[in-house]
Scaffold this motif. Structure first.
Motif, PDB file in Angstrom:
ATOM      1  N   GLU A  45     -29.276   9.473 -29.844  1.00  0.00           N
ATOM      2  CA  GLU A  45     -30.265  10.453 -30.285  1.00  0.00           C
ATOM      3  C   GLU A  45     -31.667  10.101 -29.804  1.00  0.00           C
ATOM      4  O   GLU A  45     -32.539  10.978 -29.750  1.00  0.00           O
ATOM      5  CB  GLU A  45     -30.230  10.582 -31.807  1.00  0.00           C
ATOM      6  CG  GLU A  45     -28.926  11.174 -32.312  1.00  0.00           C
ATOM      7  CD  GLU A  45     -28.870  11.319 -33.828  1.00  0.00           C
ATOM      8  OE1 GLU A  45     -29.839  10.905 -34.508  1.00  0.00           O
ATOM      9  OE2 GLU A  45     -27.862  11.845 -34.339  1.00  0.00           O
ATOM     10  N   ALA A  46     -31.897   8.856 -29.457  1.00  0.00           N
ATOM     11  CA  ALA A  46     -33.201   8.436 -28.930  1.00  0.00           C
ATOM     12  C   ALA A  46     -33.242   8.517 -27.408  1.00  0.00           C
ATOM     13  O   ALA A  46     -34.263   8.187 -26.795  1.00  0.00           O
ATOM     14  CB  ALA A  46     -33.511   7.012 -29.376  1.00  0.00           C
ATOM     15  N   GLY A  47     -32.136   8.961 -26.789  1.00  0.00           N
ATOM     16  CA  GLY A  47     -32.088   9.093 -25.339  1.00  0.00           C
ATOM     17  C   GLY A  47     -31.889   7.777 -24.613  1.00  0.00           C
ATOM     18  O   GLY A  47     -31.981   7.715 -23.389  1.00  0.00           O
ATOM     19  N   ARG A  48     -31.619   6.706 -25.366  1.00  0.00           N
ATOM     20  CA  ARG A  48     -31.451   5.390 -24.746  1.00  0.00           C
ATOM     21  C   ARG A  48     -30.027   5.133 -24.262  1.00  0.00           C
ATOM     22  O   ARG A  48     -29.770   4.182 -23.531  1.00  0.00           O
ATOM     23  CB  ARG A  48     -31.865   4.293 -25.736  1.00  0.00           C
ATOM     24  CG  ARG A  48     -33.347   4.271 -26.089  1.00  0.00           C
ATOM     25  CD  ARG A  48     -33.712   3.027 -26.878  1.00  0.00           C
ATOM     26  NE  ARG A  48     -33.059   3.014 -28.190  1.00  0.00           N
ATOM     27  CZ  ARG A  48     -33.614   3.474 -29.301  1.00  0.00           C
ATOM     28  NH1 ARG A  48     -34.826   4.007 -29.276  1.00  0.00           N
ATOM     29  NH2 ARG A  48     -32.973   3.415 -30.460  1.00  0.00           N
ATOM     30  N   HIS A  49     -29.105   5.972 -24.707  1.00  0.00           N
ATOM     31  CA  HIS A  49     -27.700   5.804 -24.343  1.00  0.00           C
ATOM     32  C   HIS A  49     -27.156   7.163 -23.913  1.00  0.00           C
ATOM     33  O   HIS A  49     -27.243   8.143 -24.645  1.00  0.00           O
ATOM     34  CB  HIS A  49     -26.904   5.268 -25.539  1.00  0.00           C
ATOM     35  CG  HIS A  49     -25.546   4.733 -25.166  1.00  0.00           C
ATOM     36  ND1 HIS A  49     -24.529   5.538 -24.729  1.00  0.00           N
ATOM     37  CD2 HIS A  49     -25.050   3.466 -25.158  1.00  0.00           C
ATOM     38  CE1 HIS A  49     -23.460   4.811 -24.481  1.00  0.00           C
ATOM     39  NE2 HIS A  49     -23.756   3.544 -24.722  1.00  0.00           N
ATOM     40  N   GLY A  50     -26.619   7.229 -22.696  1.00  0.00           N
ATOM     41  CA  GLY A  50     -26.119   8.491 -22.179  1.00  0.00           C
ATOM     42  C   GLY A  50     -24.745   8.858 -22.708  1.00  0.00           C
ATOM     43  O   GLY A  50     -24.013   8.005 -23.219  1.00  0.00           O
ATOM     44  N   VAL A  51     -24.417  10.141 -22.597  1.00  0.00           N
ATOM     45  CA  VAL A  51     -23.080  10.615 -22.956  1.00  0.00           C
ATOM     46  C   VAL A  51     -22.571  11.506 -21.832  1.00  0.00           C
ATOM     47  O   VAL A  51     -23.355  12.186 -21.173  1.00  0.00           O
ATOM     48  CB  VAL A  51     -23.078  11.406 -24.287  1.00  0.00           C
ATOM     49  CG1 VAL A  51     -23.401  10.516 -25.459  1.00  0.00           C
ATOM     50  CG2 VAL A  51     -24.043  12.578 -24.228  1.00  0.00           C
ATOM     51  N   SER A  52     -21.280  11.502 -21.620  1.00  0.00           N
ATOM     52  CA  SER A  52     -20.679  12.352 -20.602  1.00  0.00           C
ATOM     53  C   SER A  52     -20.497  13.750 -21.175  1.00  0.00           C
ATOM     54  O   SER A  52     -20.532  13.948 -22.405  1.00  0.00           O
ATOM     55  CB  SER A  52     -19.314  11.793 -20.193  1.00  0.00           C
ATOM     56  OG  SER A  52     -18.405  11.887 -21.298  1.00  0.00           O
ATOM     57  N   PRO A  53     -20.281  14.767 -20.321  1.00  0.00           N
ATOM     58  CA  PRO A  53     -20.014  16.114 -20.830  1.00  0.00           C
ATOM     59  C   PRO A  53     -18.824  16.147 -21.796  1.00  0.00           C
ATOM     60  O   PRO A  53     -18.865  16.840 -22.817  1.00  0.00           O
ATOM     61  CB  PRO A  53     -19.730  16.920 -19.562  1.00  0.00           C
ATOM     62  CG  PRO A  53     -20.512  16.214 -18.497  1.00  0.00           C
ATOM     63  CD  PRO A  53     -20.391  14.748 -18.853  1.00  0.00           C
ATOM     64  N   GLU A  54     -17.780  15.386 -21.477  1.00  0.00           N
ATOM     65  CA  GLU A  54     -16.598  15.365 -22.339  1.00  0.00           C
ATOM     66  C   GLU A  54     -16.934  14.757 -23.705  1.00  0.00           C
ATOM     67  O   GLU A  54     -16.503  15.275 -24.751  1.00  0.00           O
ATOM     68  CB  GLU A  54     -15.472  14.554 -21.682  1.00  0.00           C
ATOM     69  CG  GLU A  54     -14.910  15.170 -20.408  1.00  0.00           C
ATOM     70  CD  GLU A  54     -15.840  15.040 -19.208  1.00  0.00           C
ATOM     71  OE1 GLU A  54     -16.743  14.173 -19.253  1.00  0.00           O
ATOM     72  OE2 GLU A  54     -15.671  15.806 -18.245  1.00  0.00           O
ATOM     73  N   ARG A  55     -17.704  13.679 -23.689  1.00  0.00           N
ATOM     74  CA  ARG A  55     -18.098  13.039 -24.940  1.00  0.00           C
ATOM     75  C   ARG A  55     -18.987  13.960 -25.761  1.00  0.00           C
ATOM     76  O   ARG A  55     -18.873  14.029 -26.984  1.00  0.00           O
ATOM     77  CB  ARG A  55     -18.843  11.729 -24.630  1.00  0.00           C
ATOM     78  CG  ARG A  55     -19.193  10.884 -25.846  1.00  0.00           C
ATOM     79  CD  ARG A  55     -17.966  10.463 -26.609  1.00  0.00           C
ATOM     80  NE  ARG A  55     -18.265   9.441 -27.595  1.00  0.00           N
ATOM     81  CZ  ARG A  55     -17.443   9.102 -28.582  1.00  0.00           C
ATOM     82  NH1 ARG A  55     -16.278   9.720 -28.716  1.00  0.00           N
ATOM     83  NH2 ARG A  55     -17.766   8.145 -29.422  1.00  0.00           N
TER      84      ARG A  55
END
Length: 282
Positions: A45-55
């Motif tokens: 939520e802080a933008g420090r960790h990315g997520v994939s489209p699937e996630r």
């Protein structure tokens, strides 16, 4: 884990936080649903960790988000493996300027209104240099060149061969009559506006003096449309730097301001005629 998140990464994290809060979940509860640690939810939520489209789609499912169009739009904010051209300026210019270029690159349409200056995407190099010469405190020559070249390079978004972004610029007559850099620079800048207005994706409208008052207190407004209205962004120039707004009420306010300014403007053909007439007086 990322270093300093870009504006785009921060926006994705913020939208996921809003999605979680609409679901009535705490970060601890969300972590339990997703099978991860609470600090991982915070980092996402802080933008420090990315997520994939699937996630991302999995997260939206666990958050019971019913807006499938929004979810798919959010997948376009997930990490892009391609390095944006603006990253070449990462250690040279402020993060706010880089975020603006990234925002424009992914925007679906651009609208801007200026009452005391020419919009950046429509400036000539000489005009841009003169604008940066007026910055307080005074910028060193290399910084002026970096900023001017960056501004000109940003213009590629409205000239790219594949899907050039629709661009509408509303300019007050007062801005057209200011002679930044002297007579020759001002004249070439106005001729450049006429040339830019010939592109099918570029609309240039002029608010004449005769229109009288106008909303917005004369502040430059830059509205970047996202893939869905919820992901639109407003950019404002402040003395201390760039400000990005994305709250629903703020977006609605500036949409209405731009609509009112459009209504006050001359139509495109009349706007071109006024610019041409001003050129004759310089």
């Amino acid at each position: 884990m990322r270093g300093t998140p870009t504006g785009r990464q921060l926006r994705l994290g913020m939208e996921l936080r809003k999605m979680r809060e609409r679901a009535g979940l705490s970060s601890t509860q969300a972590a339990q649903l997703l099978g991860i640690k609470q600090n991982q939810v915070s980092n996402i939520e802080a933008g420090r960790h990315g997520v994939s489209p699937e996630r991302l789609r999995t997260i939206a499912c666990h958050y019971d988000c019913p807006d499938k169009e929004l979810v798919e739009a959010l997948t376009t904010l997930t990490p892009d493996r391609k390095r944006g051209w603006w990253e070449d300026y990462r250690d040279i210019l402020s993060a706010g300027l880089l975020d603006l270029a990234e925002l424009e690159h992914y925007g679906t349409a651009l609208r801007t209104a200026h009452t005391a200056g020419i919009p950046g995407l429509l400036q000539t190099m000489d005009h841009a240099r003169e604008v940066f010469h007026q910055v307080v405190p005074e910028l060193p020559p290399p910084e002026i060149e970096h900023r001017a070249s960056f501004r000109i390079k940003r213009q590629g978004v409205i000239f790219r061969r594949r899907a050039p972004v629709p661009y509408q610029a509303i300019i007050h007559e007062a801005a057209l009559r200011m002679r930044f850099g002297g007579r020759d620079v001002a004249k070439q800048q106005l001729k450049h506006l006429l040339k830019m207005g010939e592109h099918p994706n570029i609309t240039i409208l002029v608010i004449p003096f005769e229109a009288g008052g106008f909303p917005g207190a004369g502040q430059p407004v830059y509205y970047v449309h996202g893939p869905v209205p919820q992901l639109d962004t407003v950019q404002l120039d402040q003395a201390h730097g760039i400000v990005l707004l994305d709250a629903e009420a703020q977006l609605d306010k500036y949409r209405r301001i731009l609509d009112r300014l459009t209504a006050l403007s001359l139509i495109e053909l009349e706007s071109r005629a006024l610019i041409h007439s001003i050129i004759q007086t310089i």
